[in-house]
Structures are given as structure tokens and as C-alpha cells.
Design an enzyme around this catalytic site. Structure first.
Site, PDB file in Angstrom:
ATOM      1  N   HIS A  74      -9.154   2.495  -4.352  1.00  0.00           N
ATOM      2  CA  HIS A  74      -9.406   2.368  -2.915  1.00  0.00           C
ATOM      3  C   HIS A  74     -10.435   3.452  -2.549  1.00  0.00           C
ATOM      4  O   HIS A  74     -10.163   4.352  -1.770  1.00  0.00           O
ATOM      5  CB  HIS A  74      -8.100   2.503  -2.137  1.00  0.00           C
ATOM      6  N   TYR A 110      -9.427  -8.650   9.567  1.00  0.00           N
ATOM      7  CA  TYR A 110      -9.332  -7.890  10.814  1.00  0.00           C
ATOM      8  C   TYR A 110      -9.991  -8.579  12.002  1.00  0.00           C
ATOM      9  O   TYR A 110      -9.518  -8.467  13.117  1.00  0.00           O
ATOM     10  CB  TYR A 110      -9.985  -6.504  10.643  1.00  0.00           C
ATOM     11  N   ASN A 143      -7.875  -9.322   2.998  1.00  0.00           N
ATOM     12  CA  ASN A 143      -7.794  -8.433   4.162  1.00  0.00           C
ATOM     13  C   ASN A 143      -8.566  -9.068   5.298  1.00  0.00           C
ATOM     14  O   ASN A 143      -9.721  -9.485   5.117  1.00  0.00           O
ATOM     15  CB  ASN A 143      -8.411  -7.058   3.860  1.00  0.00           C
ATOM     16  N   GLU A 163     -11.520  -4.222  -1.597  1.00  0.00           N
ATOM     17  CA  GLU A 163     -12.682  -4.540  -0.779  1.00  0.00           C
ATOM     18  C   GLU A 163     -14.037  -4.216  -1.436  1.00  0.00           C
ATOM     19  O   GLU A 163     -14.717  -3.262  -1.048  1.00  0.00           O
ATOM     20  CB  GLU A 163     -12.566  -3.829   0.570  1.00  0.00           C
ATOM     21  N   GLU A 217      -4.021  -6.588   4.009  1.00  0.00           N
ATOM     22  CA  GLU A 217      -4.222  -5.691   5.157  1.00  0.00           C
ATOM     23  C   GLU A 217      -4.520  -6.514   6.391  1.00  0.00           C
ATOM     24  O   GLU A 217      -5.337  -7.441   6.356  1.00  0.00           O
ATOM     25  CB  GLU A 217      -5.432  -4.764   4.970  1.00  0.00           C
ATOM     26  N   ARG A 267       2.066  -1.087  -0.136  1.00  0.00           N
ATOM     27  CA  ARG A 267       0.768  -1.089  -0.825  1.00  0.00           C
ATOM     28  C   ARG A 267       0.125   0.272  -0.590  1.00  0.00           C
ATOM     29  O   ARG A 267      -0.293   0.584   0.527  1.00  0.00           O
ATOM     30  CB  ARG A 267      -0.106  -2.221  -0.268  1.00  0.00           C
TER      31      ARG A 267
END
Ligand code: FCB
Length: 440
Positions: free
Chosen positions: A116, A289, A287, A161, A347, A72
Site C-alpha cells: 500500500h 469512492y 475500491n 490501487e 474500500e 484489511r
């Protein structure tokens, strides 16, 4: 994991490419922002970054060593349209053409992201994402890229995002373009979602065999205590942090409680927008985290009843809590709540205080982080989630936005003096894991 599951890595153009002013590339908002004093750590920029515009064959060789199945990466809009629209820069497209061919030659599936965060500065000069017209310019750009690459690329992401684009770019101003618009930022949120919907239409029209969707980043959100005020604050935070972006795309509406609370979205939403935004996707990227523990700021700690949430979990050098359960919990929760298409973890990864010692990086902490998050993904699959792949952020250490080069997320260490890529222990671990040897 199910057959055909893609184990991949992720990067983004501005974070790795460098070559910011060659072959006709136009200026992006990240060039302008990072070149303006006070915005990034020690004024660092992506001018050179990992030099991947030149060293992309090294990146592909590295990916082969890591046993990567999917890559990606993102396409830099200002390489393709230096002014955002108008004159097309063929040299910019040629770069991605070569990259795609190079990946396919060695059996790595390309998963490009069209946006992005490197908006052409010329479009920011006419209002950026607060100008609805930017969404239409994005669709034009998406059509051109899909037309050129769509015979070989079948898996696309529109926007990376949207929360970061709107919240960090136009509300807190910690990301480019660094604007602080307490009310108008909502237009940025809406326009970037509209760009996703229009972009999806454009990609499908240009390359009908394409699979296309958006990538949304979410936090696991929890109240600091069982105090009603903390619970209410956490619920509202979850709406604005996660559901403000998930619900329009997956349900065709903004969360009503947040609309009522903040009064957003009255002027910007035009007839037909929500249908465009919520058009069914072929796949969806999540994504993940970390976790956010939310407290009501007006409540004194002494008033907070037990149990308090455990907050001494390990933290990364970004200050983010390591909380793998959040990944399985959210995947399972969203699978129940929404009618989801096939899903990818687009991600997940971590920055720790890596050190290069004697030519090696012994990052057991990153191995453990990845292993626990891969296990969380497996738990979600066992729970019935149609997860098709997992992309580690990142292939190699790179320019981490306002933090410059201080945050090392790579499976490979980037030596910024020599541009050598040195596989960390986590990279070796990943390679064996994907190769089926399953160490640890
Ligand atoms: C994500 C971004 C990516 C990188 C990682 C650490 O939010 O998409 O570019 O900065 O965080």
C-alpha cells in the site's frame, strides 16, 4: 447479503502505524516525500500518525466495538526488508505476527495488503517502479511474508490501487516518490501489475491454502454532455483510468484504443508478462469512492448540447462527488464484461468536515453516505454479482497522504494529541448495522 458476507474496515501501514524509525524499519518513499518541503499539507508526515505500531491492541478493541468481521491492513515492506531486499528484519515481521494473532483471538479475519505505497526508498534509488527489477523484489518480499503468516492468514491482497502508484507517483507526482515522467510512468504501471502477478505466484508457493488477488480503484466515468467530443473524451478517460489496470489483470491485454492513442506499452511488455499478470485470481478487490464527469477541454460550454450531466451533487471535503449508483453500476457492468472471481469492495468511505463536540462526533452525513453505498452493494448482489464483503475506509482518522491529517475518513475520530480513538456516530451506526439491528 449472502451468508458469510464480511463487513470490515480498512487501513494502511504508513497512514496509521507511525514508529517510522524503530525496530529496524527502513526508510520508505513516503518518509522521504513527506519530509521534503512542499509535498504535503503543512509538511505533515506519518512519523507518528495513529501510533498503531504501539497501540494496535487499542485498534483491535475498537474493531470489536464496531462489530468488525474482517480487517484489511497493510504490511510495510520497509519493516520487513529495510533496504527492499537482502537482510530480513525479523522484528518487523514480529509486529504483523502479533497483530494477526490478536485479530484471530477475537474472531476478526485478517485481509493483509502486501503493498500500500510504502516502497523502500532503497528500491526507489535504483529506479523504483520504473525499474522492472522492483517487481521481482516484491515477489521475494511477498514470499517471506506469506511463509511467516500463511499458516494463519488465508486472504491476501498483492497491490493496492495500481493507478495511484503509477499515475500519482510517477506521472502527476502528487504522491511519493513525486516524479513526473510523461512517458516512463507507463513502465511503473506495467511493473506494478507484473509485481501483482509474480507476487500472487510467490504467495501461493509459500502458502498453498491462500486466496490472493489485487485491489483496483475505479471511478464512475460520464461525459459532461451528449456532444461527441465529450463522449470521446470520457471514453478515453475511462480506458486510461479504469481499464488500463482492469483489462491486463482480467483479460490479459491493455486496451488497444488507449495503446493506439498514447503509444504506451511498446517497449515494456516482455514475452510472458501478460500471462503472469492475468493469472486467475482467487478474489478481486474493487475500491470505489466517486464519479468523474469528463468534458473535452477544447469545446466551449456554449457548444455543449443538453442534457448536461447533473454536477451539483454533494461533495466531500476531498472534493469528490457523492454518487452511490456508480458502485452498483460498475459492479454489474464488470460482472458482465469480465470473468470475475468472487469480489470484495475493498474500500469505500468518506471524509466530511467532522467536529468533536462534547466528546461526540455527530456525522449523520457519513451514516447516509455509507447507507447509500451499502444499498448499492446490495443492488449489485441482487443483480447477480458474487460480492463477498465490504470494507469501510477507514477504521479511524489517519494520515491522508498529501492532505496530511486534514481529511477525516474514520468511523472513529483520532485525537492526535492524546491518541484516543472516539467512536463517531457513524461507527455506532456501523456497529448496529453489522450486528443486525439495522438502524436508520
Ligand atoms: C484510497 C487509498 C487509501 C485512502 C483512500 C481515501 O485511494 O487506497 O489509502 O487514501 O483512498
Amino acid at each position: 447479503m449472502p451468508g458469510g458476507f464480511v463487513w470490515g474496515v480498512a487501513t494502511a501501514a504508513y497512514q496509521i502505524e507511525g514508529s517510522h524509525n524503530v525496530d529496524g524499519r527502513g526508510e520508505s518513499i513516503w518518509d522521504r516525500f513527506s519530509h521534503t518541503a512542499g509535498n504535503t499539507y503543512q509538511g505533515q508526515t506519518g512519523d507518528v500518525a495513529c501510533d498503531s505500531y504501539v497501540r494496535w491492541p487499542d485498534d483491535i478493541a475498537l474493531m470489536r466495538k464496531l462489530n468488525v468481521g474482517g480487517y484489511r491492513f497493510s504490511i510495510a515492506w520497509p519493516r520487513v526488508f529495510p533496504n527492499g531486499s537482502g537482510d530480513l528484519n525479523h522484528k518487523g515481521l514480529d509486529y504483523y505476527d502479533k497483530l494477526v494473532d490478536g485479530l484471530l483471538e477475537v474472531g476478526i479475519t485478517p485481509f493483509p495488503t502486501l503493498y500500500h505505497w510504502d516502497l523502500p526508498q532503497a528500491l526507489e534509488d535504483t529506479g523504483g517502479w520504473i525499474n522492472r527489477d522492483t517487481a521481482y523484489r516484491f515477489a521475494d518480499y511477498a514470499a517471506v511474508v506469506a511463509d511467516r503468516l500463511g499458516d494463519r492468514v488465508h486472504d491476501w491482497w498483492t497491490i493496492n490501487e495500481p493507478w495511484c502508484v503509477a499515475e500519482l507517483g510517477y506521472r502527476s507526482g502528487t504522491h511519493a516518490p513525486g516524479r513526473q515522467e510523461p512517458r516512463e510512468w507507463f513502465a511503473a504501471a506495467h511493473d506494478v501489475l507484473l509485481a501483482h502477478g509474480l507476487g500472487m505466484e510467490a504467495v501461493r508457493a509459500a502458502a498453498p491454502a491462500s486466496k490472493v488477488g489485487i485491489v483496483i480503484n475505479v471511478d464512475a466515468v460520464m461525459p459532461r454532455s451528449v456532444h461527441a467530443a465529450d463522449q470521446a473524451a470520457a471514453a478515453m478517460f475511462e480506458l486510461q483510468r479504469n481499464h488500463w489496470y482492469l483489462d491486463p489483470v482480467l483479460k490479459g491485454e491493455y486496451p488497444q484504443a488507449a495503446v493506439d492513442e498514447y503509444g504506451w506499452g511498446q517497449a515494456e511488455v516482455e514475452p510472458g508478462d501478460m500471462e503472469t499478470i492475468a493469472a486467475p485470481m482467487d478474489h478481486f478487490g474493487l475500491n470505489y469512492y466517486s464519479r468523474s464527469v469528463i468534458r473535452d477541454e477544447s469545446i466551449d460550454d456554449r457548444e455543449r448540447p443538453q442534457p448536461l450531466i447533473e454536477t451539483d451533487l454533494p461533495r466531500t471535503t476531498m472534493g469528490w462527488e457523492v454518487y452511490p449508483d456508480g458502485l452498483s453500476d460498475l459492479l454489474i457492468k464488470y460482472d458482465r464484461e469480465f470473468d470475475l472471481p468472487p469480489i470484495y469492495v475493498a474500500e469505500n468511505g468518506v471524509a466530511f468536515a467532522d467536529e468533536l463536540v462534547g466528546g461526540a462526533v455527530h456525522d449523520e452525513d457519513r451514516c447516509a453516505y455509507l447507507e447509500s453505498h451499502f444499498a448499492a452493494a446490495a443492488t449489485a448482489v441482487e443483480g447477480g454479482v458474487d460480492l463477498r464483503g465490504f470494507f469501510v475506509w477507514s477504521l479511524l482518522d489517519n494520515f491522508e497522504w498529501q492532505h496530511g491529517y486534514t481529511q477525516r475518513f474514520g468511523l472513529a475520530w483520532t485525537d492526535y494529541e492524546t491518541q484516543h480513538r472516539i467512536i463517531k456516530d457513524s461507527g455506532h451506526w456501523f456497529s448496529s448495522f453489522v450486528g443486525g439491528k439495522r438502524p436508520m
